[in-house]
Design a protein around this motif. Structure first.
Motif, short mmCIF file in Angstrom:
data_model
loop_
_atom_site.label_atom_id
_atom_site.label_comp_id
_atom_site.label_asym_id
_atom_site.label_seq_id
_atom_site.Cartn_x
_atom_site.Cartn_y
_atom_site.Cartn_z
N UNK A 90 -4.11 11.64 8.45
CA UNK A 90 -4.14 10.56 7.45
C UNK A 90 -5.57 10.20 7.05
N UNK A 91 -6.53 11.07 7.44
CA UNK A 91 -7.95 10.89 7.09
C UNK A 91 -8.57 9.66 7.75
N UNK A 92 -7.94 9.17 8.80
CA UNK A 92 -8.50 8.05 9.55
C UNK A 92 -9.63 8.59 10.45
N UNK A 93 -10.76 7.91 10.47
CA UNK A 93 -11.87 8.35 11.31
C UNK A 93 -11.59 7.94 12.76
N UNK A 94 -11.56 8.92 13.64
CA UNK A 94 -11.29 8.68 15.06
C UNK A 94 -12.61 8.78 15.81
N UNK A 99 4.13 7.76 7.91
CA UNK A 99 3.26 8.30 6.87
C UNK A 99 3.23 9.83 6.89
N UNK A 100 3.51 10.42 8.03
CA UNK A 100 3.49 11.88 8.14
C UNK A 100 4.63 12.32 9.06
N UNK A 126 -0.37 1.23 16.65
CA UNK A 126 -0.86 2.23 15.68
C UNK A 126 0.25 3.20 15.30
N UNK A 127 1.07 3.56 16.28
CA UNK A 127 2.19 4.47 15.98
C UNK A 127 3.15 3.81 15.01
N UNK A 132 0.84 -1.19 0.00
CA UNK A 132 0.00 0.00 0.00
C UNK A 132 0.88 1.24 0.00
N UNK A 133 0.72 2.07 -1.01
CA UNK A 133 1.50 3.31 -1.10
C UNK A 133 0.64 4.52 -0.80
N UNK A 134 -0.58 4.29 -0.31
CA UNK A 134 -1.50 5.40 -0.03
C UNK A 134 -0.94 6.28 1.09
N UNK A 135 -1.36 7.55 1.04
CA UNK A 135 -0.97 8.49 2.08
C UNK A 135 -2.15 8.88 2.96
N UNK A 136 -3.35 8.46 2.56
CA UNK A 136 -4.53 8.69 3.39
C UNK A 136 -5.31 7.39 3.50
#
Length: 668
Positions: free
Chosen positions: A250-254, A419-420, A412-413, A208-212
């Motif tokens: 990263x556009x992850x829903x929290x 990624x960022x 998760x870290x 996976x090369x996605x950034x979001x």
């Protein structure tokens, strides 16, 4: 391995500054590994084994193959006849100054270990060798960062049995360098990031090369949200904010479940009720100290409860209300609760954890989640034990996934920290520092063992109620208990308890003396200030008095000069009046006397008719002249009134009249 810290730090130091994606970061390790192998051709198994020898971690063979493919694309390896041939020129280029960086790291990490040895000796009177110091630091990083890399990859030195609470020693040292030695904290941070890199190959999705990651939903456990709200201290709040900021970037829903919101509300309500009733037995000592220091009372906690939903959403966290479970994918919540209960105390209420984990499992609908590009939900907790037992339960019940149902904050870290990089440059270190402070303030088995011993002594009357209250709620008690636990573990003797009690009483005595000394100092300073102020005022008044006296003297001199001039004038006027008057009276008296003489007595020339007619006086004039002369004579004889006194009286009267005219002085 003899030096795990250096190898961890090398993972951080060697990573490439310019990279297409995260896999490029590991190419320097591959280059160094191939160089150290010194073989004409290399295989994935060779690189896997040598990575373990050089850097202390053994990534899966699938990850090694991905690295070799990327190395081939960068011409580090050349593939011919199904064999990988090293390219010496490219290997040298990608080794990224390995030898020099290793030498520099040996120096910097040597200073970190020596500082740890000195700190332990000074604070705890414990002797550590450099290998033992390194082992303690590595153990701490491994337990609080690593999710896979095992310390068994390293040849660790065994610790002496005299150290019963190693976590407290290491956490205290991290707290010390965080406050006073930022350069040492930077060396420590390199090791933390190295551990993250080592773990990354075990978890990161290589394809996976996605950034979001809009398809991922993260549900936070209650302690993470409580820390985010600031109830676990500023450092924990900062680390949690950075963690949530990373996920949101990263556009992850929290999210949190309504069950989590309810649990936090119940906790705050319990705090509010206990504070209102002044019952503090259920509080963590540091939590109580934090609430007091920040001014939390019943009213403020009530406000926090009423605004809790809105406050959480303001942090970018969605509160999911309600849940419709799919019966087909519903797990046995009773069995799940029994499984995770092994990680907690017997009286722990596990309803929240059980329900939240069950919901995440239900939402997955039995799907096998392999890649970060998949749609899935995950429950994130700080409790690694909870994640271990929960995922173990699902594995035993025929559900397992490369991305498990429950993951730790560290997991998760590791998954997303590369990624960022702008956000995560300090995240890893901040998390470990926050963990260190958390350990210093945690009510653990050592604390409970001490309280049991303290309560038993109190019940048999060995300690007074006054001393018990003084000690039990003291903010330094937990730290002192943990300091003693380094030597005795959880086996506190009565002597240990009395030593701690005496230490706290001495602290209050010293504090009282310092307070009294400070009050005396402030009082002395105030007296000195008032004295100086009084002297200034006296000097000012003296200067003002001198100026007034000088002004007065000047006025007096001016008045005297004026009076002298007026008196001279008055004297002149008085003489101008008195002299002619006296002369006239004398002449009249002479003429009257001559005129009163019988005829024939006067000389011949005085009897000339013209002369006699010229000086002839009337009888009235003669009478007045004689009466005046008589009165004057009698007055002079009786009262001493002579011409001089009359002249002086006239002079004084005229002077007073003129002065009254010029100065407004009343006439005497």
């Amino acid at each position: 391995m003899e030096s795990p810290l250096i190898n961890l730090a090398l993972l951080e130091a060697l990573k490439s500054e310019k990279f297409t994606d995260e896999i490029d970061l590991f190419l320097p390790f591959v280059a160094v590994t191939i160089l150290e192998l010194g073989m004409p051709t290399v295989q994935a198994s060779d690189i896997q084994s040598k990575l373990a020898d050089l850097f202390g971690f053994r990534p899966p063979i699938s990850a090694v193959r991905v690295l070799m493919t990327r190395a081939k694309n960068k011409n580090i390896l050349i593939r011919e006849n199904h064999a990988y041939i090293p390219c010496a020129e490219k290997i040298h280029e990608w080794s990224n100054g390995y030898a020099k960086k290793k030498e520099d790291l040996e120096v910097s990490l040597g200073s970190l270990k020596r500082a740890f040895v000195e700190f332990t000796d000074e604070k705890f009177q414990k002797d550590l060798t450099l290998p033992k110091a390194e082992s303690l630091i590595f153990q701490f990083i491994e337990e609080n960062v690593s999710a896979t890399v095992s310390h068994r990859a390293y040849n660790k030195a065994e610790l002496e049995n005299s150290i019963k609470n190693t976590n407290h020693i290491t956490a205290s040292f991290i707290s010390y360098i965080h406050k006073k030695e930022p350069s040492l904290l930077e060396h420590f941070g390199r090791c933390v990031k190295g551990m993250l890199l080592a773990n990354y190959l075990y978890f990161a999705d290589k394809r996976t090369t996605k950034k979001t990651f809009e398809k991922i939903s993260v549900y936070l456990d209650s302690p993470l949200v409580i820390g985010l709200l600031g109830f676990n201290g500023a450092l924990n709040k900062q680390a949690n904010e950075e963690f949530v900021e990373l996920l949101i970037s990263l556009k992850i829903k929290v999210c949190i479940f309504d069950k989590t919101l309810d649990e936090i509300e119940r906790l705050l309500s319990a705090w509010k009720n206990d504070i209102s009733r002044k019952v503090f037995g259920r509080f963590n000592t540091k939590t109580l100290e934090l609430l007091r220091s920040q001014g939390y009372d019943e009213a403020r906690l009530d406000t926090e409860i009423k605004t809790l939903h809105r406050t959480i959403e303001s942090k970018g966290i969605s509160v999911v209300i309600g849940f419709a479970a799919k019966e087909r994918f519903q797990c046995d919540e009773g069995a799940l609760e029994q499984a995770i209960a092994e990680n907690f105390k017997k009286d722990k209420n596990l309803e929240h954890d059980t329900v939240c984990i069950s919901r995440i499992h239900n939402m997955r609908e039995g799907r096998f989640i392999r890649e970060l590009s998949d749609t899935f939900s995950v429950f994130v907790t700080r409790n690694t034990g909870l994640a271990k037992f929960a995922n173990g339960f699902f594995s035993k019940n025929n559900y397992s996934s490369p991305i498990p149902v429950v993951v730790s904050e560290q997991w998760m870290t590791i998954m997303f920290w590369l990624k960022n990089p702008d956000i995560t440059s300090k995240l890893a270190t901040d998390q470990v520092v926050a963990t260190a402070y958390s350990l210093l303030y945690t009510d653990d088995k050592f604390w409970e063992a001490f309280l049991d011993r303290l309560d038993s002594i109190k019940k048999r009357g060995g300690i007074s109620e006054e001393d018990f209250v003084l000690v039990r709620w003291d903010s330094d008690l937990l730290r002192m208990v943990q300091d003693v636990s380094v030597d005795v573990g959880d086996d506190f003797s009565e002597e240990d308890v009395f030593d701690i009690v005496d230490g706290i009483k001495q602290k209050y005595l010293i504090d009282s003396k310092q307070t009294i000394a400070e009050l005396e100092r402030l009082q002395a300073e105030e007296i000195q200030r008032l004295r100086a102020l009084a002297l200034v005022e006296i000097a000012s008044e003296r200067e003002a008095g001198d100026a007034a006296r000088a002004e007065k003297d000047n006025i007096v001199l001016q008045h005297k000069a004026l009076e002298s001039r007026i008196r001279k004038f008055s004297r002149f006027v008085a003489r101008c009046i008195s002299i002619p008057t006296c002369v006239t009276l004398i002449i009249l008296l002479i003429i009257a006397s001559i005129q009163s003489l019988p005829a024939g007595v006067l000389p011949q020339f005085m009897e000339d008719p013209e002369l006699v007619g010229l000086f002839k006086l009337s009888a009235t004039t003669i009478t007045i002249t004689f009466i005046t002369t008589a009165v004057w004579g009698v007055s002079s004889w009786v009262f001493g009134l002579d011409v001089k006194k009359m002249n002086k009286a006239m002079e004084d009267w005229l002077t007073n009249r003129i002065l009254a005219l010029f100065l407004g002085r009343p006439d005497n």
